[in-house]
Scaffold this active site. Sequence first.
Site, PDB file in Angstrom:
ATOM      1  N   ASP A  50     -27.587 -54.684 -35.482  1.00  0.00           N
ATOM      2  CA  ASP A  50     -26.357 -55.440 -35.198  1.00  0.00           C
ATOM      3  C   ASP A  50     -26.021 -55.285 -33.720  1.00  0.00           C
ATOM      4  O   ASP A  50     -25.679 -54.194 -33.269  1.00  0.00           O
ATOM      5  CB  ASP A  50     -25.190 -54.902 -36.035  1.00  0.00           C
ATOM      6  CG  ASP A  50     -23.923 -55.702 -35.748  1.00  0.00           C
ATOM      7  OD1 ASP A  50     -23.820 -56.825 -36.265  1.00  0.00           O
ATOM      8  OD2 ASP A  50     -23.067 -55.229 -34.968  1.00  0.00           O
ATOM      9  N   TYR A  55     -22.096 -55.954 -25.717  1.00  0.00           N
ATOM     10  CA  TYR A  55     -22.379 -54.516 -25.784  1.00  0.00           C
ATOM     11  C   TYR A  55     -23.209 -54.012 -24.601  1.00  0.00           C
ATOM     12  O   TYR A  55     -23.275 -52.803 -24.355  1.00  0.00           O
ATOM     13  CB  TYR A  55     -23.119 -54.144 -27.083  1.00  0.00           C
ATOM     14  CG  TYR A  55     -22.355 -54.401 -28.357  1.00  0.00           C
ATOM     15  CD1 TYR A  55     -20.988 -54.653 -28.345  1.00  0.00           C
ATOM     16  CD2 TYR A  55     -22.998 -54.405 -29.584  1.00  0.00           C
ATOM     17  CE1 TYR A  55     -20.297 -54.918 -29.517  1.00  0.00           C
ATOM     18  CE2 TYR A  55     -22.307 -54.653 -30.761  1.00  0.00           C
ATOM     19  CZ  TYR A  55     -20.962 -54.918 -30.713  1.00  0.00           C
ATOM     20  OH  TYR A  55     -20.294 -55.162 -31.881  1.00  0.00           O
ATOM     21  N   LYS A  84     -23.858 -61.844 -31.225  1.00  0.00           N
ATOM     22  CA  LYS A  84     -22.518 -62.447 -31.318  1.00  0.00           C
ATOM     23  C   LYS A  84     -22.121 -63.122 -30.016  1.00  0.00           C
ATOM     24  O   LYS A  84     -22.571 -62.727 -28.937  1.00  0.00           O
ATOM     25  CB  LYS A  84     -21.471 -61.361 -31.635  1.00  0.00           C
ATOM     26  CG  LYS A  84     -21.884 -60.399 -32.740  1.00  0.00           C
ATOM     27  CD  LYS A  84     -20.792 -59.423 -33.134  1.00  0.00           C
ATOM     28  CE  LYS A  84     -21.323 -58.348 -34.072  1.00  0.00           C
ATOM     29  NZ  LYS A  84     -21.867 -57.170 -33.405  1.00  0.00           N
ATOM     30  N   HIS A 115     -17.763 -63.637 -32.261  1.00  0.00           N
ATOM     31  CA  HIS A 115     -17.336 -62.236 -32.224  1.00  0.00           C
ATOM     32  C   HIS A 115     -15.840 -62.069 -32.553  1.00  0.00           C
ATOM     33  O   HIS A 115     -15.455 -61.142 -33.284  1.00  0.00           O
ATOM     34  CB  HIS A 115     -17.656 -61.654 -30.843  1.00  0.00           C
ATOM     35  CG  HIS A 115     -17.888 -60.192 -30.835  1.00  0.00           C
ATOM     36  ND1 HIS A 115     -18.814 -59.580 -30.039  1.00  0.00           N
ATOM     37  CD2 HIS A 115     -17.293 -59.182 -31.524  1.00  0.00           C
ATOM     38  CE1 HIS A 115     -18.793 -58.275 -30.235  1.00  0.00           C
ATOM     39  NE2 HIS A 115     -17.875 -58.009 -31.135  1.00  0.00           N
TER      40      HIS A 115
HETATM   41  N1  LIG Z   1     -17.591 -57.201 -34.694  1.00  0.00           N
HETATM   42  C1  LIG Z   1     -16.843 -56.323 -34.020  1.00  0.00           C
HETATM   43  O1  LIG Z   1     -15.802 -56.670 -33.433  1.00  0.00           O
HETATM   44  C2  LIG Z   1     -17.259 -54.902 -33.986  1.00  0.00           C
HETATM   45  C3  LIG Z   1     -18.529 -54.544 -34.403  1.00  0.00           C
HETATM   46  N2  LIG Z   1     -18.937 -53.225 -34.379  1.00  0.00           N
HETATM   47  C4  LIG Z   1     -20.311 -52.901 -34.857  1.00  0.00           C
HETATM   48  O2  LIG Z   1     -20.233 -51.819 -35.792  1.00  0.00           O
HETATM   49  C5  LIG Z   1     -21.006 -50.709 -35.316  1.00  0.00           C
HETATM   50  C6  LIG Z   1     -20.437 -49.378 -35.784  1.00  0.00           C
HETATM   51  O3  LIG Z   1     -19.102 -49.185 -35.411  1.00  0.00           O
HETATM   52  P1  LIG Z   1     -18.692 -48.125 -34.281  1.00  0.00           P
HETATM   53  O4  LIG Z   1     -17.269 -48.392 -33.931  1.00  0.00           O
HETATM   54  O5  LIG Z   1     -19.695 -48.188 -33.224  1.00  0.00           O
HETATM   55  O6  LIG Z   1     -18.726 -46.705 -34.930  1.00  0.00           O
HETATM   56  P2  LIG Z   1     -19.036 -45.917 -36.319  1.00  0.00           P
HETATM   57  O7  LIG Z   1     -17.863 -46.055 -37.229  1.00  0.00           O
HETATM   58  O8  LIG Z   1     -20.371 -46.279 -36.809  1.00  0.00           O
HETATM   59  O9  LIG Z   1     -19.026 -44.413 -35.763  1.00  0.00           O
HETATM   60  C7  LIG Z   1     -19.876 -44.003 -34.743  1.00  0.00           C
HETATM   61  C8  LIG Z   1     -19.600 -42.537 -34.446  1.00  0.00           C
HETATM   62  O10 LIG Z   1     -19.963 -41.743 -35.579  1.00  0.00           O
HETATM   63  C9  LIG Z   1     -20.817 -40.690 -35.157  1.00  0.00           C
HETATM   64  N3  LIG Z   1     -21.710 -40.380 -36.263  1.00  0.00           N
HETATM   65  C10 LIG Z   1     -22.643 -41.187 -36.819  1.00  0.00           C
HETATM   66  N4  LIG Z   1     -23.242 -40.581 -37.856  1.00  0.00           N
HETATM   67  C11 LIG Z   1     -22.691 -39.365 -37.966  1.00  0.00           C
HETATM   68  C12 LIG Z   1     -22.891 -38.258 -38.836  1.00  0.00           C
HETATM   69  N5  LIG Z   1     -23.802 -38.311 -39.824  1.00  0.00           N
HETATM   70  N6  LIG Z   1     -22.144 -37.146 -38.662  1.00  0.00           N
HETATM   71  C13 LIG Z   1     -21.231 -37.078 -37.659  1.00  0.00           C
HETATM   72  N7  LIG Z   1     -20.988 -38.081 -36.794  1.00  0.00           N
HETATM   73  C14 LIG Z   1     -21.709 -39.214 -36.947  1.00  0.00           C
HETATM   74  C15 LIG Z   1     -21.520 -41.214 -33.932  1.00  0.00           C
HETATM   75  O11 LIG Z   1     -21.919 -40.157 -33.091  1.00  0.00           O
HETATM   76  P3  LIG Z   1     -23.491 -39.839 -32.798  1.00  0.00           P
HETATM   77  O12 LIG Z   1     -24.014 -40.963 -31.963  1.00  0.00           O
HETATM   78  O13 LIG Z   1     -23.403 -38.533 -32.060  1.00  0.00           O
HETATM   79  O14 LIG Z   1     -24.171 -39.724 -34.132  1.00  0.00           O
HETATM   80  C16 LIG Z   1     -20.385 -42.014 -33.278  1.00  0.00           C
HETATM   81  O15 LIG Z   1     -19.530 -41.168 -32.528  1.00  0.00           O
HETATM   82  C17 LIG Z   1     -21.020 -50.931 -33.804  1.00  0.00           C
HETATM   83  O16 LIG Z   1     -21.974 -50.144 -33.144  1.00  0.00           O
HETATM   84  C18 LIG Z   1     -21.228 -52.426 -33.730  1.00  0.00           C
HETATM   85  O17 LIG Z   1     -22.578 -52.754 -33.983  1.00  0.00           O
HETATM   86  C19 LIG Z   1     -18.060 -52.240 -33.977  1.00  0.00           C
HETATM   87  C20 LIG Z   1     -16.785 -52.546 -33.531  1.00  0.00           C
HETATM   88  C21 LIG Z   1     -16.285 -53.905 -33.511  1.00  0.00           C
HETATM   89  O1  LIG Z   2     -17.781 -55.279 -31.275  1.00  0.00           O
HETATM   90  C1  LIG Z   2     -17.006 -54.679 -30.589  1.00  0.00           C
HETATM   91  O2  LIG Z   2     -17.188 -53.436 -30.153  1.00  0.00           O
HETATM   92  C2  LIG Z   2     -16.187 -53.136 -29.219  1.00  0.00           C
HETATM   93  C3  LIG Z   2     -15.869 -51.696 -29.175  1.00  0.00           C
HETATM   94  O3  LIG Z   2     -15.742 -51.130 -30.441  1.00  0.00           O
HETATM   95  C4  LIG Z   2     -15.055 -54.063 -29.577  1.00  0.00           C
HETATM   96  O4  LIG Z   2     -14.343 -54.437 -28.459  1.00  0.00           O
HETATM   97  C5  LIG Z   2     -15.735 -55.228 -30.103  1.00  0.00           C
HETATM   98  O5  LIG Z   2     -15.031 -55.960 -31.009  1.00  0.00           O
END
Ligand SMILES: NC(=O)C1=CN([C@@H]2O[C@H](COP(=O)(O)OP(=O)(O)OC[C@H]3O[C@@H](n4cnc5c(N)ncnc54)[C@H](OP(=O)(O)O)[C@@H]3O)[C@@H](O)[C@H]2O)C=CC1
Ligand SMILES: O=C1O[C@H](CO)[C@@H](O)[C@@H]1O
Length: 312
Positions: A50, A55, A84, A115
């Site tokens: 994704d 990003y 997106k 997005h």
């Molecule tokens: N459409 C939109 O507007 C959005 C889409 N997204 C999508 O969703 C994805 C995920 O959401 P996101 O907000 O990034 O975060 P998540 O909710 O997936 O959380 C990520 C965090 O969790 C930690 N983590 C992961 N696995 C573990 C574990 N087993 N134990 C402890 N800590 C853990 C990671 O650290 P570490 O790296 O150290 O493991 C990181 O700090 C994004 O990367 C993106 O692709 C996100 C936000 C908005």
């Molecule tokens: O997809 C996304 O990721 C960023 C940060 O979490 C947010 O702005 C956006 O919607």
Amino acid sequence: MSALSINIQLNTGASIPAVGFGTVCDEANKGIFKEALEAALLEGGYRHIDTAWCYGTEALIGEVLQKLFDSGKLKREDVFVTTKVWPSLWANPLKSLDKSLHDLHLDYVDLLLQHWPLAFDSDENGHPKVPKDEQGHVKFAKGADYLDTWKKMIEIYKTTDKVKAIGISNYTVAMMKRLLEQTDVVPAANQVELHPHLPQVEFVKFCQDHHIIVEAFSPLGSTGAPNLKIPIVVDLAKKYGVPAVDILVNYHVQAGRVVLPRSQNIKRIKKGFSEVKLTKNELAQLDQYGIEHPKRYICQDWGKGIGFEHWG
Ligand SMILES: NC(=O)C1=CN([C@@H]2O[C@H](COP(=O)(O)OP(=O)(O)OC[C@H]3O[C@@H](n4cnc5c(N)ncnc54)[C@H](OP(=O)(O)O)[C@@H]3O)[C@@H](O)[C@H]2O)C=CC1
Ligand SMILES: O=C1O[C@H](CO)[C@@H](O)[C@@H]1O
């Protein structure tokens, strides 16, 4: 069995792996991003990426994919890729898509999402990504309608081979109703923040009733993974003898949703997620926890006054 081998059918008939690799990446982690993605694809069992133009990781993803395709370790059809269109490129989703395809080293994506249902007043290359006035308020494109972007995405879907499916992200139920009234392609997916602190029960039902797959972003509660400490998640993890993260992942896949966890920790990535057959009652209890303890982690500053007021 691994939750990473579960697939869901989109309304196009295509199959989407229920667990996707989230690709938001802090600057500090960019150095290990390629290694993390390669481990996810070769050792973690991920078959779904994704990403998004905004990003800043698409060129890194492209390098990894090219390497794995060239070495024969992965074929294009083995991996489902989503990108997106960011609101600063709202007027030209084809330009956004072409830029993404170039950086990803791909000639099509499996899913293109709008997005956000927003249109920013940026230049023709999408800069700045979030334009602001002197008071720090986000500048929106005057007279623009977020459905204009969706209509152009329909055109791309119908007239090119560059996308296998199109969908939306961060649309509320009211916005989806507007879209369904005014256009003739039902989005294949709507990607929103969803987890046991934010179960969005009515939203999920609306999507299910309209054959729109729900994709859950920030399933762990984003940076620092605060949702791992939710008491009912901890209890269920003990009951099933699995790490708490497996409960957060199975909360979605067992309910027919896609989930997009992010990690750049190679040890965690290699571990993957076990399938945990949570009961209907346990899924309902996880929903109920969020109804009683609602918390949204991704609170963008453009949320107020344009249809996201209820976000709080
Ligand atoms: N459409 C939109 O507007 C959005 C889409 N997204 C999508 O969703 C994805 C995920 O959401 P996101 O907000 O990034 O975060 P998540 O909710 O997936 O959380 C990520 C965090 O969790 C930690 N983590 C992961 N696995 C573990 C574990 N087993 N134990 C402890 N800590 C853990 C990671 O650290 P570490 O790296 O150290 O493991 C990181 O700090 C994004 O990367 C993106 O692709 C996100 C936000 C908005
Ligand atoms: O997809 C996304 O990721 C960023 C940060 O979490 C947010 O702005 C956006 O919607």
